[in-house]
Scaffold this active site. Structure first.
Site, PDB file in Angstrom:
ATOM      1  N   SER A 263      12.081   4.438  -0.024  1.00 33.98           N
ATOM      2  CA  SER A 263      13.434   3.993  -0.365  1.00 33.98           C
ATOM      3  C   SER A 263      13.941   2.904   0.569  1.00 33.98           C
ATOM      4  O   SER A 263      14.735   2.052   0.174  1.00 33.98           O
ATOM      5  CB  SER A 263      14.393   5.179  -0.327  1.00 33.98           C
ATOM      6  N   ILE A 264      13.488   2.897   1.821  1.00 34.78           N
ATOM      7  CA  ILE A 264      13.998   1.949   2.804  1.00 34.78           C
ATOM      8  C   ILE A 264      13.095   0.732   2.954  1.00 34.78           C
ATOM      9  O   ILE A 264      13.572  -0.384   3.142  1.00 34.78           O
ATOM     10  CB  ILE A 264      14.169   2.632   4.181  1.00 34.78           C
TER      11      ILE A 264
ATOM     12  N   VAL B  24       0.819  -1.209   0.000  1.00 36.23           N
ATOM     13  CA  VAL B  24       0.000   0.000   0.000  1.00 36.23           C
ATOM     14  C   VAL B  24       0.855   1.261   0.000  1.00 36.23           C
ATOM     15  O   VAL B  24       0.370   2.347  -0.294  1.00 36.23           O
ATOM     16  CB  VAL B  24      -0.940   0.031   1.217  1.00 36.23           C
ATOM     17  N   ALA B  25       2.133   1.123   0.326  1.00 38.83           N
ATOM     18  CA  ALA B  25       3.049   2.268   0.326  1.00 38.83           C
ATOM     19  C   ALA B  25       4.462   1.741   0.097  1.00 38.83           C
ATOM     20  O   ALA B  25       4.807   0.644   0.532  1.00 38.83           O
ATOM     21  CB  ALA B  25       2.973   3.021   1.650  1.00 38.83           C
ATOM     22  N   SER B  26       5.262   2.551  -0.592  1.00 46.29           N
ATOM     23  CA  SER B  26       6.629   2.137  -0.886  1.00 46.29           C
ATOM     24  C   SER B  26       7.548   3.340  -0.802  1.00 46.29           C
ATOM     25  O   SER B  26       7.243   4.407  -1.341  1.00 46.29           O
ATOM     26  CB  SER B  26       6.696   1.512  -2.287  1.00 46.29           C
TER      27      SER B  26
ATOM     28  N   ASP C 193       9.525  13.695  11.912  1.00 47.53           N
ATOM     29  CA  ASP C 193       9.325  13.528  10.459  1.00 47.53           C
ATOM     30  C   ASP C 193       7.855  13.712  10.125  1.00 47.53           C
ATOM     31  O   ASP C 193       7.237  12.887   9.458  1.00 47.53           O
ATOM     32  CB  ASP C 193       9.816  12.136  10.038  1.00 47.53           C
TER      33      ASP C 193
ATOM     34  N   GLN D 143       8.707  -0.997   2.465  1.00 46.00           N
ATOM     35  CA  GLN D 143       7.348  -0.861   1.954  1.00 46.00           C
ATOM     36  C   GLN D 143       6.388  -1.522   2.943  1.00 46.00           C
ATOM     37  O   GLN D 143       6.796  -2.293   3.812  1.00 46.00           O
ATOM     38  CB  GLN D 143       7.212  -1.464   0.559  1.00 46.00           C
ATOM     39  N   VAL D 144       5.087  -1.201   2.792  1.00 45.46           N
ATOM     40  CA  VAL D 144       4.082  -1.604   3.786  1.00 45.46           C
ATOM     41  C   VAL D 144       3.017  -2.460   3.123  1.00 45.46           C
ATOM     42  O   VAL D 144       2.531  -2.138   2.025  1.00 45.46           O
ATOM     43  CB  VAL D 144       3.437  -0.370   4.451  1.00 45.46           C
TER      44      VAL D 144
ATOM     45  N   LYS E 280       5.464  -3.538   7.942  1.00 48.25           N
ATOM     46  CA  LYS E 280       6.518  -2.782   7.255  1.00 48.25           C
ATOM     47  C   LYS E 280       7.715  -3.702   7.054  1.00 48.25           C
ATOM     48  O   LYS E 280       8.216  -4.312   8.016  1.00 48.25           O
ATOM     49  CB  LYS E 280       6.912  -1.562   8.103  1.00 48.25           C
TER      50      LYS E 280
END
Length: 516
Positions: free
Chosen positions: A128-129, A124-126, A285, A131-132, A146
């Site tokens: 550089s370090i 669902v998300a990506s 962040d 993805q989820v 994650k």
């Protein structure tokens, strides 16, 4: 592989003309003369900050993250470059779900099919370090998993080696290289990246923040933090409660859901200042991609924090110093601001306080003459960072993170409510905090905290006092003894001279008698 990577970096540097503004600031010498002679024909219409941003995006996700870090170092970077780097987005294509499943099995000892009732292979998300992926535990809890990208350590170490090489060249060739501290910046980035590679560390950060904003606590109505599932968490995999909400950047959807945007912006300010001054531990962040707003009727309008890889911590000294500085700014007491900088040791002790006071006044007075709703606290901090270069102010790493977070909060707040007055919203909170710290409540709290130490120390006081008195008396006794010894030696020397005189006199009389 590394020579090819180095060649690619050099080609991108040349393609986007980064060599141009590096060499323009280089120290005069044969290398610079040869460069100017060979490259006189090159012209770039695109601003240098934009060219640097595009170059970093072409170099890949590690360099993108480095650019994001540089954007926070406004004490080192020119404003035009820092503003452009702040636009960098950490978006990269997802990696193969089969690799993610393999990483989970290696980390947790079982494949996702056994660990979870269901596991969504499509991420669902990506970034550089990592993805989820969404999943459901066997007990029915919805979770987000994650997963670190495979072989990230090797990729990071390779690019960091090249960054260290570039930092050394910048320091030697660029006229302003030493002030920019390129090697220190790369070392800071090194630490930052390796921290992000440990998801247990991130999970611990999430647990701490959740505890500070416990759902049943006094501040639970402000911020929601996902609960970590420790049995499903390891260095390369982090499993946490799945949160449902609306990205804070989707103002239209927030309005449709009935969220009070003005209250949301004020809550954001309170969340920031309570993290900083009450806890000394803050999410560092807080860009729009990491902040959601709950659309659940039971928790409608509450902030949801995600991604806890970067957090900041402040000591009691830092908190006290910052609160005093903020209040001095609010009261336009620039002399107090200058003396605080000297007292903290962040400027050399021989700094001219009046000159520093004048520089701070020049930064702040033009801003204070505007209506409060037009004042940007973040911009004031940026100008102060730029002024700090003249006075060799040592910018503390934790304050750089704080400044970055404050800019994010202020930007989010003004998007939600353009009339947001950050100064007037923050001032009452800071005044209450200072009163609480310096008043009777703060005194009794400190007394309670130190009571166990007092209980151990009090029985030892008679012995400690006796030892202190003995030590205090010892130097005086030694001095008296030395005086007595010195007087004795002087007496002995006098007696020796008298005896020698008597012997000489007797010898003279004996010679005179025998001679006659």
């Amino acid at each position: 592989m590394r020579p090819f990577r180095l060649f690619k970096i050099l080609w991108i540097v040349f393609r986007f003309g980064l060599d141009e503004f590096f060499m323009a600031a280089a120290r005069p010498g044969p290398l610079k003369s040869a460069y100017l002679a060979l490259c006189f024909w090159r012209r770039f219409d695109t601003p240098r900050g934009e060219r640097l941003r595009l170059a970093l995006e072409n170099l890949g996700p590690i360099f993108v993250k480095f650019g994001q870090l540089l954007s926070t170092r406004r004490d080192l970077m020119p404003a035009d470059i820092a503003d452009e780097l702040a636009r960098l987005q950490d978006r990269v294509p997802p990696f193969d779900p089969a690799l993610a499943e393999r990483q989970i099995e290696l980390s947790l000892g079982k494949p996702p099919a056994e660990l979870f009732r269901s596991f969504e292979r499509a991420p669902v998300a990506s970034a550089s370090i990592a993805q989820v992926h969404f999943a459901v535990l066997h007990d029915g809890r919805e979770v987000a998993v994650k997963v670190l990208r495979p072989n990230m350590l090797q990729v990071i170490e390779s690019d960091l080696d090249l960054m260290r090489l570039a930092a050394g060249l910048v320091e030697r060739l660029w006229a302003d290289g030493k002030r920019l501290k390129p090697r220190e910046v790369v070392a800071e980035f090194d630490t930052y990246l390796h921290d992000e590679l440990d998801l247990v560390r991130e999970a611990a950060n999430a647990s701490q923040l959740r505890r500070n904003f416990a759902p049943d606590g006094a501040r639970g109505h402000l911020l929601m933090v996902p609960e970590v599932c420790w049995d499903y968490t390891a260095t390369a995999v982090m499993t946490m409660q799945r949160m449902h909400g609306i990205p804070i950047s989707r103002i239209d959807r927030l309005r449709e859901a009935g969220v009070d945007l003005k209250k949301l912006s004020r809550d954001g300010v309170e969340i920031f200042f309570s993290q900083v001054f009450s806890d000394g531990f803050f999410h560092a962040d807080m860009h729009p991609g990491n902040i959601y707003v709950s659309n659940d009727p039971a928790t409608l309008g509450r902030y949801i924090a995600l991604d806890f890889g970067i957090v900041g911590t402040l000591s009691e000294f830092d908190k006290d110093y910052l609160a005093k500085n903020f209040l001095a700014f609010f009261n336009r007491d620039y002399h107090r601001v200058a003396t605080l900088h000297v007292e903290s040791g962040w400027v050399p002790k021989n700094t001219n306080v009046e000159a520093l006071e004048g520089a701070v006044r020049a930064c702040c007075e033009p801003v204070f003459d505007k209506p409060l709703k037009e004042i940007s606290l973040g911009q004031v901090l940026l100008r102060l960072f730029q002024t700090s270069r003249r006075f060799n102010v040592e910018i503390q790493p934790q304050l750089v993170l704080l400044q970055k977070t404050l800019l994010n909060i202020e930007g989010l707040g003004r998007e939600l409510d353009p009339e947001l007055d950050l100064w007037s919203t923050a001032k009452p909170y800071l005044e209450r905090w200072m009163k609480d710290q310096l008043g009777w409540a703060g005194f009794t709290r400190t007394l309670e905290r130190e009571a166990p130490n007092f209980a151990k120390m009090i029985p030892q006081w008679p012995r400690l006092i006796t030892q202190a008195l003995e030590r205090a008396a010892a130097p005086a006794d030694d001095a008296l003894l030395r005086q007595m010894l010195s007087a004795q030696r002087r007496g002995e020397r006098r007696l020796a001279w008298v005896a020698a005189g008597l012997v000489a006199l007797l010898a003279w009389e004996a010679w005179r008698v025998f001679a006659h």
